[in-house]
Every structure is written in C-alpha cells, then in structure tokens.
Design a protein around this motif. Sequence first.
Motif, PDB file in Angstrom:
ATOM      1  N   ASP A 138     -30.085 -66.316  59.020  1.00 51.63           N
ATOM      2  CA  ASP A 138     -30.077 -66.440  57.471  1.00 51.63           C
ATOM      3  C   ASP A 138     -30.006 -67.872  57.115  1.00 51.63           C
ATOM      4  O   ASP A 138     -29.088 -68.531  57.306  1.00 51.63           O
ATOM      5  CB  ASP A 138     -29.023 -65.775  57.050  1.00 51.63           C
ATOM      6  CG  ASP A 138     -28.985 -65.482  55.408  1.00 51.63           C
ATOM      7  OD1 ASP A 138     -29.723 -66.347  54.972  1.00 51.63           O
ATOM      8  OD2 ASP A 138     -28.243 -64.495  54.890  1.00 51.63           O
ATOM      9  N   PRO A 139     -31.101 -68.411  56.538  1.00 50.28           N
ATOM     10  CA  PRO A 139     -30.709 -69.987  56.169  1.00 50.28           C
ATOM     11  C   PRO A 139     -30.048 -70.225  54.873  1.00 50.28           C
ATOM     12  O   PRO A 139     -29.338 -71.298  54.704  1.00 50.28           O
ATOM     13  CB  PRO A 139     -32.499 -70.073  55.692  1.00 50.28           C
ATOM     14  CG  PRO A 139     -32.884 -68.790  55.222  1.00 50.28           C
ATOM     15  CD  PRO A 139     -32.297 -67.881  56.044  1.00 50.28           C
ATOM     16  N   GLY A 165     -30.648 -75.004  58.436  1.00 55.62           N
ATOM     17  CA  GLY A 165     -31.010 -74.367  56.950  1.00 55.62           C
ATOM     18  C   GLY A 165     -32.612 -74.427  56.787  1.00 55.62           C
ATOM     19  O   GLY A 165     -33.439 -73.633  56.395  1.00 55.62           O
ATOM     20  N   ILE A 166     -33.020 -75.623  56.808  1.00 51.58           N
ATOM     21  CA  ILE A 166     -34.608 -75.890  56.569  1.00 51.58           C
ATOM     22  C   ILE A 166     -35.382 -75.328  57.505  1.00 51.58           C
ATOM     23  O   ILE A 166     -36.282 -74.675  57.213  1.00 51.58           O
ATOM     24  CB  ILE A 166     -34.635 -77.582  56.416  1.00 51.58           C
ATOM     25  CG1 ILE A 166     -33.913 -78.096  55.363  1.00 51.58           C
ATOM     26  CG2 ILE A 166     -35.923 -77.946  56.658  1.00 51.58           C
ATOM     27  CD1 ILE A 166     -33.629 -79.668  55.371  1.00 51.58           C
ATOM     28  N   GLY A 167     -34.918 -75.366  58.874  1.00 52.26           N
ATOM     29  CA  GLY A 167     -35.987 -74.756  59.994  1.00 52.26           C
ATOM     30  C   GLY A 167     -35.850 -73.427  59.901  1.00 52.26           C
ATOM     31  O   GLY A 167     -36.964 -72.566  59.932  1.00 52.26           O
ATOM     32  N   LEU A 168     -34.793 -72.698  59.448  1.00 51.21           N
ATOM     33  CA  LEU A 168     -34.669 -71.177  59.349  1.00 51.21           C
ATOM     34  C   LEU A 168     -35.686 -70.910  58.096  1.00 51.21           C
ATOM     35  O   LEU A 168     -36.287 -69.664  57.954  1.00 51.21           O
ATOM     36  CB  LEU A 168     -33.384 -70.828  59.002  1.00 51.21           C
ATOM     37  CG  LEU A 168     -32.556 -70.841  60.475  1.00 51.21           C
ATOM     38  CD1 LEU A 168     -31.005 -70.415  60.122  1.00 51.21           C
ATOM     39  CD2 LEU A 168     -33.049 -69.819  61.516  1.00 51.21           C
ATOM     40  N   ALA A 169     -35.621 -71.453  57.109  1.00 53.38           N
ATOM     41  CA  ALA A 169     -36.138 -71.221  55.721  1.00 53.38           C
ATOM     42  C   ALA A 169     -37.747 -71.496  56.056  1.00 53.38           C
ATOM     43  O   ALA A 169     -38.744 -70.606  55.457  1.00 53.38           O
ATOM     44  CB  ALA A 169     -35.824 -72.196  54.782  1.00 53.38           C
ATOM     45  N   ARG A 170     -37.993 -72.514  56.613  1.00 49.59           N
ATOM     46  CA  ARG A 170     -39.442 -72.675  56.935  1.00 49.59           C
ATOM     47  C   ARG A 170     -39.983 -71.493  57.681  1.00 49.59           C
ATOM     48  O   ARG A 170     -41.153 -71.031  57.525  1.00 49.59           O
ATOM     49  CB  ARG A 170     -39.877 -73.997  57.698  1.00 49.59           C
ATOM     50  CG  ARG A 170     -40.962 -74.278  58.273  1.00 49.59           C
ATOM     51  CD  ARG A 170     -41.963 -74.914  57.283  1.00 49.59           C
ATOM     52  NE  ARG A 170     -42.965 -75.263  57.857  1.00 49.59           N
ATOM     53  CZ  ARG A 170     -43.901 -76.044  57.231  1.00 49.59           C
ATOM     54  NH1 ARG A 170     -43.727 -76.329  55.884  1.00 49.59           N
ATOM     55  NH2 ARG A 170     -45.295 -76.544  57.584  1.00 49.59           N
ATOM     56  N   ARG A 171     -39.362 -71.030  58.875  1.00 47.43           N
ATOM     57  CA  ARG A 171     -39.557 -70.010  59.717  1.00 47.43           C
ATOM     58  C   ARG A 171     -39.931 -68.628  58.637  1.00 47.43           C
ATOM     59  O   ARG A 171     -40.911 -67.890  59.209  1.00 47.43           O
ATOM     60  CB  ARG A 171     -38.855 -69.745  60.859  1.00 47.43           C
ATOM     61  CG  ARG A 171     -39.180 -68.563  61.796  1.00 47.43           C
ATOM     62  CD  ARG A 171     -38.011 -68.402  62.493  1.00 47.43           C
ATOM     63  NE  ARG A 171     -37.857 -69.402  63.695  1.00 47.43           N
ATOM     64  CZ  ARG A 171     -36.565 -69.449  64.313  1.00 47.43           C
ATOM     65  NH1 ARG A 171     -35.998 -68.567  64.383  1.00 47.43           N
ATOM     66  NH2 ARG A 171     -36.733 -70.554  65.495  1.00 47.43           N
ATOM     67  N   ASN A 174     -38.897 -68.859  53.184  1.00 45.71           N
ATOM     68  CA  ASN A 174     -37.767 -68.679  52.004  1.00 45.71           C
ATOM     69  C   ASN A 174     -37.985 -70.037  51.284  1.00 45.71           C
ATOM     70  O   ASN A 174     -37.513 -71.001  51.608  1.00 45.71           O
ATOM     71  CB  ASN A 174     -36.597 -68.465  52.821  1.00 45.71           C
ATOM     72  CG  ASN A 174     -35.524 -68.075  51.518  1.00 45.71           C
ATOM     73  OD1 ASN A 174     -35.524 -68.661  50.503  1.00 45.71           O
ATOM     74  ND2 ASN A 174     -34.578 -67.213  51.754  1.00 45.71           N
ATOM     75  N   LYS A 175     -38.690 -69.794  50.553  1.00 40.95           N
ATOM     76  CA  LYS A 175     -38.990 -71.155  49.382  1.00 40.95           C
ATOM     77  C   LYS A 175     -37.593 -71.693  48.803  1.00 40.95           C
ATOM     78  O   LYS A 175     -37.344 -72.945  48.509  1.00 40.95           O
ATOM     79  CB  LYS A 175     -40.208 -70.902  48.502  1.00 40.95           C
ATOM     80  CG  LYS A 175     -41.421 -70.649  49.180  1.00 40.95           C
ATOM     81  CD  LYS A 175     -42.334 -70.278  47.940  1.00 40.95           C
ATOM     82  CE  LYS A 175     -43.855 -69.998  48.488  1.00 40.95           C
ATOM     83  NZ  LYS A 175     -44.819 -69.847  47.613  1.00 40.95           N
ATOM     84  N   LYS A 176     -37.008 -70.809  48.422  1.00 42.09           N
ATOM     85  CA  LYS A 176     -35.596 -71.211  47.780  1.00 42.09           C
ATOM     86  C   LYS A 176     -34.833 -71.866  48.583  1.00 42.09           C
ATOM     87  O   LYS A 176     -34.160 -73.064  47.977  1.00 42.09           O
ATOM     88  CB  LYS A 176     -34.992 -69.576  47.184  1.00 42.09           C
ATOM     89  CG  LYS A 176     -33.655 -70.114  46.453  1.00 42.09           C
ATOM     90  CD  LYS A 176     -32.975 -68.835  46.115  1.00 42.09           C
ATOM     91  CE  LYS A 176     -31.429 -69.011  45.635  1.00 42.09           C
ATOM     92  NZ  LYS A 176     -30.830 -67.711  45.440  1.00 42.09           N
ATOM     93  N   GLN A 177     -34.651 -71.395  49.790  1.00 41.80           N
ATOM     94  CA  GLN A 177     -33.557 -72.018  50.611  1.00 41.80           C
ATOM     95  C   GLN A 177     -34.215 -73.125  51.274  1.00 41.80           C
ATOM     96  O   GLN A 177     -33.525 -74.236  51.755  1.00 41.80           O
ATOM     97  CB  GLN A 177     -33.180 -71.021  51.797  1.00 41.80           C
ATOM     98  CG  GLN A 177     -32.329 -69.892  51.194  1.00 41.80           C
ATOM     99  CD  GLN A 177     -30.986 -70.179  50.616  1.00 41.80           C
ATOM    100  OE1 GLN A 177     -30.322 -71.332  50.863  1.00 41.80           O
ATOM    101  NE2 GLN A 177     -30.617 -69.660  49.444  1.00 41.80           N
ATOM    102  N   TYR A 178     -35.273 -73.291  51.712  1.00 36.10           N
ATOM    103  CA  TYR A 178     -36.180 -74.417  52.053  1.00 36.10           C
ATOM    104  C   TYR A 178     -35.884 -75.635  51.129  1.00 36.10           C
ATOM    105  O   TYR A 178     -35.632 -76.561  51.428  1.00 36.10           O
ATOM    106  CB  TYR A 178     -37.764 -74.104  52.022  1.00 36.10           C
ATOM    107  CG  TYR A 178     -38.379 -75.205  52.735  1.00 36.10           C
ATOM    108  CD1 TYR A 178     -38.629 -75.695  53.928  1.00 36.10           C
ATOM    109  CD2 TYR A 178     -39.532 -76.152  51.731  1.00 36.10           C
ATOM    110  CE1 TYR A 178     -39.343 -76.580  54.617  1.00 36.10           C
ATOM    111  CE2 TYR A 178     -40.316 -76.884  52.386  1.00 36.10           C
ATOM    112  CZ  TYR A 178     -39.949 -77.269  53.559  1.00 36.10           C
ATOM    113  OH  TYR A 178     -40.831 -78.421  54.177  1.00 36.10           O
ATOM    114  N   ALA A 179     -35.872 -75.396  49.711  1.00 32.30           N
ATOM    115  CA  ALA A 179     -35.843 -76.426  49.002  1.00 32.30           C
ATOM    116  C   ALA A 179     -34.329 -76.872  48.606  1.00 32.30           C
ATOM    117  O   ALA A 179     -33.847 -77.831  48.660  1.00 32.30           O
ATOM    118  CB  ALA A 179     -36.200 -75.954  47.280  1.00 32.30           C
ATOM    119  N   SER A 180     -33.158 -75.651  48.910  1.00 30.31           N
ATOM    120  CA  SER A 180     -31.952 -75.788  48.947  1.00 30.31           C
ATOM    121  C   SER A 180     -31.383 -76.850  50.072  1.00 30.31           C
ATOM    122  O   SER A 180     -30.453 -77.684  49.957  1.00 30.31           O
ATOM    123  CB  SER A 180     -31.234 -74.459  48.870  1.00 30.31           C
ATOM    124  OG  SER A 180     -31.222 -73.864  47.693  1.00 30.31           O
ATOM    125  N   GLY A 181     -31.940 -76.525  51.348  1.00 27.45           N
ATOM    126  CA  GLY A 181     -31.757 -77.150  52.342  1.00 27.45           C
ATOM    127  C   GLY A 181     -31.958 -78.661  52.418  1.00 27.45           C
ATOM    128  O   GLY A 181     -31.297 -79.424  52.580  1.00 27.45           O
TER     129      GLY A 181
END
Length: 431
Positions: A138-139, A165-171, A174-181
Amino acid sequence: MGVDRAAENERGCIWTAPNWVLGELSVVVEIDDDILAVELWRAVARVRLWAHSIENREALFSGRDDSIADRRASIERTEPDLARLLDVFARFHGSVDPPTEKEVIAACRKVAGWAEQRSAYETAMQFAEAAAMVDPEDPRLANDAGRVCRRAGDRPRAEVWYSRGIGLARRSQNKKQYASGYLGLAAVLRDGGEHYPAMALIRRAGNAAKRGGLRGKAAEAYQDALGVATIHGDITRAVFFAYRALSVYPVHHKRFPAFAHDVAFLLINRGLYSAATSILPAVLKHIQRPVERLVVLGSLARAAGGAGNQEVFRSALSEIRAMAFAQRSTWAGAIYSAGEGARLLELWDVAADLADEAIRAARENDDPVVLQLATQLAAETEHRIEGVETCPEDDPAGRYLRTLAAELQLRLARWRGPTWRPRRSRGAQDD
C-alpha cells in the motif's frame, strides 16, 4: 540523490528497511509512564512479528496473555482511548476473534497520531512503520510513514519510506500517492538544503497531479514550489506559484491554512510585515498540530518584529519557549525566526541570544538550513546589521502580494476544513 533514488524505486521498487530494533527500545525511554511504555513496546514488536508470520500466526500467537489485564486497567485510568487501541493488539494471543489486517493498520495509525500529538516521535514512527509493514504493497501507508519520519526530523528514514511509496504507487498506477510521494521526498530534500533537486521532484509531482485531475495535490505542488522560490529569494517566481496554488486550491482543502502561512512567509521575506501579521493569527486558529504550530509562531514573531508590534512578538516568543524543546524537528527554525523578529525590533541582545540558541538547536537536530541562517544572523547581529527593510508602497511585487494577502484573509474566514460541505470541497476529499 533523492531524484535518482526515486527513479530507482519506480523501476524496481527497491527497498532497504530501516533498523527497527533500536527504535523499538527507544519507545520505552520516550514514554514517561513505565507501564504504558512497556505495553507500547510489546505492541509494536507483536505487530511486526504478526506482519511477518502470515503462515505461522496461529502457532506463534496460540497462548493467552493473561498478564495484560493489570496493565490494561492501569492504562485505562490514564489513557482510555489508547487502552482500547491496545486491545486490538492483545487479540493476537489465543483469541477467538483475532484482528483483521485492516483493524491492525487502523489501530497502528491511531496510536501513531496519539504519539505525534504528545511529541513522542519515536513511538509515532514505530507505529506508522508497523502499519506499512502489515500491508507492504500500500503506497499510502509507506508515504504516511515517510511523513511521520520527516515531521520527527529523521530525514534519512523519511527518504526511505517516500521512495518506497513512489515505487509502489508507480506499480499500482495510484496517481494520488505517486504525487504525494514525490511531494514528501521533495520536502525531505528541501529540509536538507537541496533546493534544486527538490524543485525537480515538485515539478514531477505537480505534473502527475495535473494529469490525474487532482486539484488539491496540484495546489500542494505549487505551494511547495512557492516555498523553494521564497527560500531562493526569487520573488517573481514565488508570486507566480502563489497565484497558481490559490487558483486551484479547493475551498476547504485541509492544507489551505498551511498555504496561507507559506504566503505569509513570502510576505515577510518581501518586507510586508503588517500584511503577514494580519494573516498569521487566523492561520494559528486552524493549525493545532504542535510541530506545525511552532513554525507558524516563529513566522508570527518575525512578522510582528517587522511591524513593530512588541506585544505580539513577546506573546509568540513566550509560546515558542513553552513548546520548543518538545518539538525537535521545528524548534530550531522557530527560535531562529524569533531572533529575526528581535533584530527587526532592534532588541540586539535578545536577537543575539536567540541566534546562538538556534545554532545549538540546528546542530543537535542536524538542520543545515537553519544552521546557516542562524549563523548569519549571529554575525549580522554582532555588527548591528538591520533585517529586511519594509517594502515600499509603489513596489510592483508588493502590490500583487498585498492583493493576495487580502484574498487569503477572506478565504481563511470562510475555511471550515475538508469535512465542511463535502460536495463543494470534493477536491480536498479526492486528494
């Protein structure tokens, strides 16, 4: 460094976990109540064991733990809400109703929040990280652990979690968590004085948020860009990012008061002290988290000094002193800002003492940005060099910023937080 590591995680989600053991033991030292300290230590250790033993949980936690009853009664008397959260972890042992992963994660996050409110940062980090270990895919949980570590002043640890978190969001797309990371990692780099790498990550976060239709996240990215531009003294670019952020911030977004503070900080750096002083008391009404409140108080002390308001300056300084030593991640910066306020009031001895105090705090907390600023303040105070002069009325940037300050005052008066009228604040809920 941060950009390369983030890119590495995007490709392969590479992760090296922090050293947990020393952190677990420090929980016992950090909590004053011995019974509560031991129970929190036992709880976080159990969560980690439970998280890593999916196939052997029944065997590992088969026996009942009857010794918890007396400790539970003691904790119930002093911290009833926390006692109920600890009950979740007690259900690991010989329970006919063992907790679900969702319940364990929720309990860990609530304990982390409880600890943060009490400035028990190691405890907060341990439980935030434990939540991320229960669901390692979970990112959001990885980014949340990064946020807690950053607020606690443990920047290397925060970088590890944000990168994950960035790696998990990319995988998981998850755009929201990608930006948050990326925003979180940028903040870690900015705190360490790496402003240009931080700006690169902010830009990446903003682009990702914009593509994903996440207005609140895009606004946060523009806000972070505003902060970096302000630090570099690029007033024109800072004004641009301030207006961009204001144009997309949802009405009741949870971070809007923090944005208002960052604009006030820009006003201070431009010598618009009265305008900043008019905004910051309203910001304080909406920011209760001690670690953030201390930052705002530092800015208020500085703005009041520039506006010549000794009463507000001394009141802010008094509150800073009352809470500074408990907030190790931001107290150096707040004391430095108060020193700048004293210099603007020409209280030279007070300014010199505060500068020296900020230098010691920055060294203890490994804060290179504050250390550099406080060292410069100490040298300039010794030679009676005055601070940033008041902005002239006919200054073009000043006119834009005064207009922006007036708009912020109106928005702050209307602000009710992200739970107010969910339909109108949908951007805050989505982001």
